[in-house]
Structure formats: structure tokens, C-alpha cells
Design an enzyme around this catalytic site. Structure first.
Site, mmCIF file in Angstrom:
data_model
loop_
_atom_site.group_PDB
_atom_site.id
_atom_site.type_symbol
_atom_site.label_atom_id
_atom_site.label_comp_id
_atom_site.label_asym_id
_atom_site.label_seq_id
_atom_site.Cartn_x
_atom_site.Cartn_y
_atom_site.Cartn_z
ATOM 1 N N ASP A 189 0.871 -1.174 0.000
ATOM 2 C CA ASP A 189 0.000 0.000 0.000
ATOM 3 C C ASP A 189 0.908 1.223 0.000
ATOM 4 O OD1 ASP A 189 -2.172 -1.652 0.271
ATOM 5 O OD2 ASP A 189 -2.906 -0.763 2.132
ATOM 6 N N HIS B 55 4.740 -7.550 -0.023
ATOM 7 C CA HIS B 55 4.388 -8.828 -0.641
ATOM 8 C C HIS B 55 5.081 -8.971 -1.996
ATOM 9 C CE1 HIS B 55 0.918 -9.837 2.151
ATOM 10 N NE2 HIS B 55 1.250 -8.601 2.509
ATOM 11 N N SER C 177 8.500 3.550 5.194
ATOM 12 C CA SER C 177 9.620 3.857 4.325
ATOM 13 C C SER C 177 9.258 3.672 2.861
ATOM 14 C CB SER C 177 10.835 3.019 4.695
ATOM 15 O OG SER C 177 11.985 3.563 4.093
#
Length: 283
Positions: free
Chosen positions: A89, A146, A249
Site C-alpha cells: 500500500d 508482498h 519507508s
């Protein structure tokens, strides 16, 4: 630009590693009153949607870090059928071709593949005409990473460095920011050739970790991990979790075979994107 400089200048003066260590300490504290205070105020400040979390009750987390790397309900991030999906995200900082081994950081600012990966010229040469995407994770975002595509784990390099913020204002001011900050470069083989996922550290990022290694210990020395023989679960499927940030980050995604990657035309610098959304097709 002047406002960006004013925001960034103090970062050259403050003890970034010391502040980060202190933040990491408090983020691991399990005192109920303190950790609930930290979590409650973070949710309020950044408007975190806890209805997406696998554990919705903020008080159920052992410490702030457990809350920060919370798992989401699978149905909240369905995986598209795209050849390459978004691994996080976040927001797209930059995306496009690697031009003669150079990646665009922000308007007028570039850094090289060799600098980013802290590797020899032969390895960097593989990516000289590749494709890249830089994805910024804001504090309110889901902070697990992921796999964008099925891949075989090859190796991992921990690269020590500075801990500048990676917020947009800083990327527009600090030269070669992602090649200066602490980072973890993870090398994979895919059906279209080499791929690297670089997890970039920043101020108050307590730790960077992977699903096979756990937290990577902060050090002053570069360290390489070879998984060519001794590691059994080397094949990681698309959509599977591969890592996490304990505080936010950036991820830089690199593909060596640039001719095979065609980015979704709707993906532009500044675009918001979620885990599992289409990123590219393989041609």
C-alpha cells in the site's frame, strides 16, 4: 523548493540514528498504558482504518510495533490477475525505464543502480536498460511487503547508511537519497529474468525484516546473505508476504529485462495504489 529545503535542513543536524534507536525502544515497550497511548494517538493523527485490520481492537496488540505491522483481512486486499501486482500500500514516487543505469529519484535528481545495490559493475549492468518503480509507504499505510510476481530467492544484501526521512519533500532535496540511506536489497530470479526489491530505511524506522530472516540487525558493515544452496523455501509465490517495515519507508522495485515489462498506463508519479492492484503486464 525553498519550503522543501527548510523542511529537510534540520535532518542534516539532528542525531538520526540516536532518534531512531529511541523510537524503536518505545515502539517495543509492552507497558499497557504507554503502548495504548501511542497506538490510540497514532490512529487518531493518521486516521488509520482499523476495520481493515485482522485484529481490530487497538488494545489487543502487545506493543506499538505489533500494531504497526498489523495484518489485514485478506478480503480487504484481493489480488488481481495481473502479471505484476503492487507489492505494498503506498504512493508511486517515480516509475519508468532505467536509463543507462540511472534511476529517477525526483525532478532533476538521479542515482545509479550500482550505487543503490552497492554491487559491482557486472551485476549493475544487468539492469542498465531495465524498469523500476519507487513506492513510498506513508505512516498510515499497511507496512508489510508482498511479492509482485512468482520468484526464486537468490540472495540479500544489508547496506548500512544514513537515515534521512523518505517523505516527498526530502526526496526532492537530498541527492541520491535512496542510495545513501540504510537499505536491504533482495535479489530474485523470475520467469523474465532478475528482479530486485530494495527496502529503504529512514528516520525512526526501527527495523526492516523479511519473512525468512526476521528483523535484520542494524550494523555499520555491509553484509551479504547467499540463499543459492542452504535455503529450502526459495520459491515465493505472487502475493505472498516477503517483508515488513517497523515504521514507514520506501520500496524500490527493479526488473532487469525492461523490454518485457509494460507498466499500467494509469500509474503516474503521485498515484496512490494498494497491495494487489495491477502494475504491469509481461510482453
Amino acid at each position: 523548493m525553498f519550503r522543501d529545503v527548510l523542511k529537510t535542513l534540520p535532518q542534516y543536524l539532528i542525531p538520526k540514528h540516536g532518534i531512531t534507536a529511541l523510537a524503536g525502544y518505545f515502539a517495543d515497550v509492552k507497558n499497557p498504558r504507554l503502548k495504548n497511548f501511542l497506538i490510540r494517538n497514532f490512529i487518531r493523527k493518521f486516521d488509520v482504518d482499523m476495520s481493515e485490520a485482522l485484529i481490530e481492537d487497538p488494545k489487543s496488540y502487545d506493543c506499538f510495533n505489533d500494531f504497526f505491522i498489523r495484518h489485514l483481512k485478506p478480503e480487504c486486499r484481493p489480488l488481481s490477475q495481473s502479471d505484476v501486482i503492487c507489492p505494498v500500500d503506498g504512493c508511486i514516487s517515480e516509475i519508468g525505464k532505467i536509463e543507462r543505469g540511472q534511476l529517477l529519484q525526483a525532478k532533476g535528481k538521479y542515482y545509479s543502480v550500482q550505487e543503490l545495490l552497492a554491487c559491482d559493475g557486472q551485476l549493475a549492468e544487468q539492469f542498465v536498460q531495465g524498469q523500476f518503480a519507487t513506492l513510498y509507504l506513508s505512516p498510515k499505510d499497511y507496512h508489510r511487503v508482498h511479492m509482485p510476481i512468482d520468484a526464486e530467492l537468490v540472495s540479500m544484501t544489508y547496506i548500512p547508511g544514513a537515515l534521512f526521512s523518505v517523505q516527498p519533500a526530502t526526496t526532492r532535496v537530498v541527492p541520491k537519497l535512496f542510495a545513501r540511506n540504510e537499505r536491504l536489497a533482495i535479489f530474485f530470479k523470475t520467469k523474465i529474468g532478475p528482479m530486485v526489491m530494495v527496502m529503504v530505511g529512514a528516520t525512526i524506522v526501527g527495523a526492516i525484516g523479511t519473512s525468512w530472516h526476521g528483523d535484520v540487525k542494524r550494523s555499520k558493515k555491509l553484509e551479504r546473505f547467499d540463499y543459492s544452496e542452504q535455503f529450502s523455501d526459495k520459491i515465493i509465490s505472487q502475493g505472498s508476504e516477503m517483508g515488513y517495515f517497523k515504521l514507514g519507508s520506501t520500496v524500490v522495485l527493479l526488473f532487469a529485462n525492461g523490454e518485457k515489462i509494460q507498466w499500467d498506463k494509469e500509474l503516474l508519479a503521485g498515484s496512490k495504489i494498494q497491495l494487489g492492484k495491477p502494475m504491469a503486464i509481461i510482453t
